[in-house]
Write an enzyme that holds these catalytic residues in place. Structure first.
Site, PDB file in Angstrom:
ATOM      1  CE  LYS A   6      20.712  12.621 -59.927  1.00 34.29           C
ATOM      2  NZ  LYS A   6      20.320  12.330 -60.931  1.00 34.29           N
ATOM      3  NE  ARG A   8      25.463  14.928 -68.817  1.00 34.44           N
ATOM      4  CZ  ARG A   8      25.070  14.359 -67.995  1.00 34.44           C
ATOM      5  NH1 ARG A   8      24.923  14.860 -66.846  1.00 34.44           N
ATOM      6  NH2 ARG A   8      25.485  13.125 -67.730  1.00 34.44           N
ATOM      7  NE  ARG A  42      22.954   7.113 -67.990  1.00 32.10           N
ATOM      8  CZ  ARG A  42      23.479   8.465 -68.128  1.00 32.10           C
ATOM      9  NH1 ARG A  42      23.563   8.982 -69.365  1.00 32.10           N
ATOM     10  NH2 ARG A  42      23.666   9.161 -67.134  1.00 32.10           N
TER      11      ARG A  42
END
Length: 225
Positions: free
Chosen positions: A13, A127, A171
């Site tokens: 996103k 990341r 998560r």
């Protein structure tokens, strides 16, 4: 255009929101970045957010809603925005709709990013985020020119505490539990568009841009008629 990017952590996103923000010349608003700024500033909201984020739990609505709404009300959002990571719950979605309604506005498109769990784990575990400017990198997909250093501001790159594999799985579980009603809500409102985000970045970007262009043409035709 008032756009929402809906999808689990690691769906891509943020990357796509940055691209659309530049193309449409509208702000990219990341609830995650807003919360991280509050954490770094040591605000009361930031301290509350830190507790939940480090445990891989969604930050409660009352903490998130206020900070996002304040951002949307700023002048640079007058022509639209891209919301990334908000809303995450049905109650947040309803608050957002009510707030926009009072301004005489409404959301134009909600993009729902569909992605496999393994893709999410691969993306997030590699990341890195700049500790200074918040720029995103990935060890394999988007590596910095210099190991551990941000290309934009030379800040130190760090892995977020919630990007470790065991936390990512938690998560995703929490995300599925708390956001299930959102998809149906936006489907009912007839503004939901599904995007397969296991694909290459440029393929996803084109799919999103094509949908936005179609929606713009539709709106112009409606106004002309």
């Amino acid at each position: 255009m008032r756009i929402v990017f809906l999808g689990p952590p690691g769906a891509g996103k943020g990357t796509q929101a940055e691209t659309i923000s530049k193309i449409e010349n509208i702000p990219h608003i990341s609830s995650g970045n807003l919360l991280r700024e509050a954490i770094e500033a040591g605000t009361e909201t930031g301290m509350k957010a830190r507790f939940y984020i480090e445990k891989g739990i969604l930050v409660p609505d009352q903490v998130v809603v206020g900070i996002v709404v304040d951002r949307i009300l700023k002048n640079d959002c007058g022509n639209g925005f891209v919301l990334d990571g908000f809303p995450r719950t049905l109650s947040q979605a309803k608050v957002l709709d009510e707030m926009l309604k009072t301004l005489g506005d409404s959301l134009d498109i909600v993009f729902y990013f569909i992605v496999s769990e393994q893709t999410v784990i691969d993306r997030l575990s590699g990341r890195m985020i700049c500790s200074v400017c918040g720029a995103n990198y990935h060890i394999k997909l988007v590596p910095p020119l210099k190991d551990g250093i941000c290309d934009k501001c030379s800040g130190k790159l760090l892995q977020r505490a919630d990007d470790k594999p065991e936390t990512i799985i938690e998560r995703l579980k929490v995300y599925r539990e708390q956001t299930a009603g959102l998809v149906e809500y936006y489907k009912k409102n007839k503004i939901l568009k599904e995007i397969i985000s296991d694909l290459r970045i440029e393929v996803i970007s084109k799919a999103i841009a094509d949908i936005i262009n179609q929606e713009c043409k539709k709106q112009k035709k409606t106004m002309a008629g």
